[in-house]
Enzyme design. Structure first.
Site, PDB file in Angstrom:
ATOM      1  N   HIS A 108     -18.510  46.549  21.553  1.00 43.48           N
ATOM      2  CA  HIS A 108     -18.993  45.586  22.171  1.00 43.48           C
ATOM      3  C   HIS A 108     -18.000  46.260  23.736  1.00 43.48           C
ATOM      4  CE1 HIS A 108     -21.494  42.238  20.624  1.00 43.48           C
ATOM      5  NE2 HIS A 108     -21.160  42.239  21.958  1.00 43.48           N
ATOM      6  N   GLU A 125     -15.098  35.983  18.136  1.00 37.95           N
ATOM      7  CA  GLU A 125     -16.587  36.022  18.488  1.00 37.95           C
ATOM      8  C   GLU A 125     -17.669  34.164  18.147  1.00 37.95           C
ATOM      9  OE1 GLU A 125     -20.000  38.089  15.743  1.00 37.95           O
ATOM     10  OE2 GLU A 125     -20.848  38.003  17.025  1.00 37.95           O
ATOM     11  N   HIS A 177     -16.511  39.731  28.946  1.00 36.15           N
ATOM     12  CA  HIS A 177     -16.574  40.209  27.538  1.00 36.15           C
ATOM     13  C   HIS A 177     -15.352  41.544  27.747  1.00 36.15           C
ATOM     14  CE1 HIS A 177     -19.077  39.885  23.868  1.00 36.15           C
ATOM     15  NE2 HIS A 177     -19.975  39.379  24.743  1.00 36.15           N
TER      16      HIS A 177
HETATM   17 CU1  CUO Z   1     -23.239  40.190  22.708  1.00 40.20          CU
HETATM   18 CU2  CUO Z   1     -20.872  38.809  23.800  1.00 40.20          CU
HETATM   19  O1  CUO Z   1     -21.611  39.383  21.904  1.00 40.20           O
HETATM   20  O2  CUO Z   1     -23.174  38.871  23.638  1.00 40.20           O
END
Ligand code: CUO
Length: 649
Positions: free
Chosen positions: A222, A326, A381
């Site tokens: 990410h 997560e 993110h």
């Molecule tokens: Cu891949 Cu937020 O974890 O989209």
């Protein structure tokens, strides 16, 4: 020809064909009708999931077919896991196949596709089976409403058609300049596959399958999605992404203009919207989780369920933190640290109907297939990524011993001209349209614009005083920021994108290592289309051609077309970094074969339960604080490169 394998490949393709319709393959639908799981409970390693599944079905409690499935809904996900486990625990192929045929016409199609895909990716006897690209199984999640409507019109007229798809929004929205990345079907397919290879709901202990450095991969993949998005923004004269905050307005709205097969349009978010309390998640919870996570980071230890402290003060700290944020099943304390990232997706997905008053369907953020379409994805993110940064900044700087490779010097790096361009790509929409008795299928495609680059090769000249096995890492970073200021290395490292990581033999004296862009450990080529796949399997079964079975087939991997950011027409300067270290010191001897990376392990790890092949932290050596002066050693090389965008409109 391995007939057994080909037959299985064929059967999986049939199971995934037009999942929203009753199974059109007679043998499968008959098998589905006649199979009675209750008579075969002894054929499952663990029969309780399949028992629950039958019970849920007979009592009418399953999510009905035709309804929207989202992994972020607890009930939807729990049921999907029951389907997955019924498939995963089947002791042999026959039981697995029959269970799948049984579920195919009884279970919600979204749950079925997800469960079957994850089962195929994880069962021993399905290793090597190729799944169709996600954008062909579920085109609705990848193309916009306009295209779907045009496709219907074409089918009604029984005329083959190619429908041009435009990016969402207008030129009046600056964010639209980078929509080609957020809406890239290959990128979305990569992202959704990553989450199938590393499900946050994966029960490692129960399934007996360890996913090495899963939390760290969550961070790294990410982090790279954001860095790559940032370089794309810079190429389009946009500033780097700003993180969002729970108590601040989300300045940029988003109108997805995408529609569900059944259930209406994806909800939109006007400009300047604020986070709302949902029925079960409050804005304050998000603030509290963040505070606790920040506390853990600053004291370099998390509190576990038993009240013990678990250290974050080493290279594995990032793995623990990834699992916690997560969060995955491996979170050290889910009650205390909550579900910051997953809830973030839900908060954004339900922001316009927080109490469910209007019964709006889930937002794009509630599916991994669609999440990156919303620019707020990158803002969420970035927020998460800044927490990881906080942690990495507290770790000691790399020492000379860790950075250097005594006796080995990189004396030159050359690379071909780096050129990017846009091209057309057609997506098969066959699966998007309902079958009607009277109308035959006609070929209907969506034509999208997508970024690509000319192939290139690196030539790395290494002077060595010894024979060695070298680990070679290649990164690309921005040179100037949005204001035209040169970016100092300690900041630049945050925007560094991984281009490749590989192992090379170095001889005493001078060695020139060559490496092609197509070999990158970050990427995969275009996925095979369902149509080609079906034909290939068919031809091989007829003995007309051979079929190469790759047991290490990769579904997850950044599209190789997107390896480079777009750059600019007049040529845009970037800095290229090559770092050569001693592979013998970082090698993890867990693979049954000699590993030279390859495949797409950089972001997607090693599949099939093996360990990640090197022990350096992902992102090394740019993941930690850098003091300009003492950083660069002889085994590193940096040079300015230009990326030129060829405008062929
Ligand atoms: Cu891949 Cu937020 O974890 O989209």
């Amino acid at each position: 020809v391995d007939r057994e394998f080909l037959t299985r490949q064929n059967e999986i393709l049939h199971l995934l064909n037009k999942v929203h319709e009753p199974n059109r393959f007679k043998d499968q639908s008959e098998l589905g009708r006649s199979y009675d799981p209750t008579a075969h409970f002894d054929k499952y390693k663990n029969a309780s999931p399949v028992k629950s599944l039958v019970k849920l079905y007979t009592s009418g409690q399953l999510l009905p077919r035709g309804h929207i499935f989202t992994l972020f809904n607890d009930k939807h996900r729990e049921q999907m896991i029951t389907v997955f486990e019924s498939l995963f625990y089947a002791q042999d192929w026959d039981t697995f196949y029959r269970t799948a045929c049984w579920a195919r016409d009884r279970v919600n199609e979204g749950q079925f596709v997800y469960a079957l895909s994850v089962a195929v990716l994880h069962r021993e006897d399905t290793r090597g089976i190729v799944l169709p690209p996600a954008y062909e199984i579920y085109p609705h999640l990848f193309v916009n409403s306009e295209v779907i409507h045009a496709a219907y019109r074409a089918k009604m007229r029984q005329e083959p058609a190619v429908v041009r798809m435009n990016f969402t929004g207008t030129v009046r929205n600056p964010e639209q300049r980078v929509a080609y990345l957020g809406e890239d079907v290959g990128m979305n397919s990569h992202h959704s596959h990553w989450h199938m290879d590393f499900p946050f709901w994966w029960k490692e202990q129960e399934y007996g399958s360890h996913k090495d450095r899963k939390g760290e991969l969550f961070y790294w993949m990410h982090h790279q999605l954001i860095s790559r998005f940032d370089l794309e923004r810079l190429s389009n004269d946009l500033p780097f992404v700003e993180p969002l905050y729970w108590d601040e307005k989300i300045v940029d709205g988003f109108y997805p203009q995408t529609t569900y097969r059944v259930g209406g349009e994806f909800p939109a978010r006007p400009d300047n919207f604020e986070f709302q309390d949902l029925k079960n998640i409050k804005v304050k919870d998000m603030v509290d989780y963040t505070r606790r996570i920040r506390e853990a980071i600053s004291q370099q230890a998390v509190i576990t369920k038993n009240g013990d402290y678990y250290s974050l003060n080493d290279t594995t700290g990032i793995d623990t933190l990834g699992a916690l944020i997560e969060p995955s099943v491996d979170s050290k304390h889910p009650e205390y640290y909550g579900a910051l990232h997953n809830y973030g997706h839900i908060m954004l997905g339900q922001i316009t109907d927080p109490k469910g008053k209007f019964n709006m369907p889930p937002g794009v953020m509630e599916h991994f297939e669609t999440a990156t379409r919303d620019p707020a994805f990158f803002r969420l993110h970035k927020y998460i990524d800044n927490l990881f940064k906080l942690h990495k900044d507290l770790l000691p700087k790399y020492t000379q011993a860790e950075l250097s490779f005594p006796g080995v010097k990189v004396s030159d790096v050359t690379v071909d001209e780096l050129v990017t361009y846009f091209e057309d790509f057609d997506i098969d929409l066959l699966n998007a349209l309902d079958d009607t008795q009277e109308l035959d299928d006609v070929e209907i495609k969506a034509r999208v614009r997508r970024l690509n680059h000319k192939p290139f090769t690196f030539h790395i000249t290494i002077n060595s005083e010894l024979d060695a096995t070298a680990a070679v890492r290649v990164f690309l970073g921005p040179k100037y920021d949005w204001f035209g200021q040169e970016i100092p290395i300690n900041e630049k490292r945050l925007y560094m994108v991984e281009i490749d990581k590989f192992v090379a033999k170095v001889n005493k004296g001078t060695t020139v290592v060559q490496r092609k862009s197509s070999e990158s450990s970050v990427t995969i080529p275009d996925r095979e289309t369902t149509k080609d796949l079906v034909k290939k399997v068919h031809d091989a079964l007829e003995g007309k051609s051979s079929f190469y079975v790759c047991k290490d087939v990769r579904h997850c991997g950044y599209p190789d077309r997107l390896l480079l950011p777009k750059g600019k027409k007049e040529g845009m300067p970037f800095t290229l970094y090559v770092i050569v270290t001693d592979f013998e010191k970082e090698k993890v001897n867990d693979l049954p074969w000699d590993y030279d990376y390859g495949g797409s392990i950089s972001y997607c790890g090693v599949l099939s339960g093996h360990k990640y092949p090197d022990s350096k932290p992902m992102g090394f050596p740019f993941d930690r604080h850098i003091d300009g002066d003492h950083f660069f050693t002889e085994n590193m090389y940096q040079k300015e490169v230009k990326i030129t965008f060829q405008d062929n409109e």
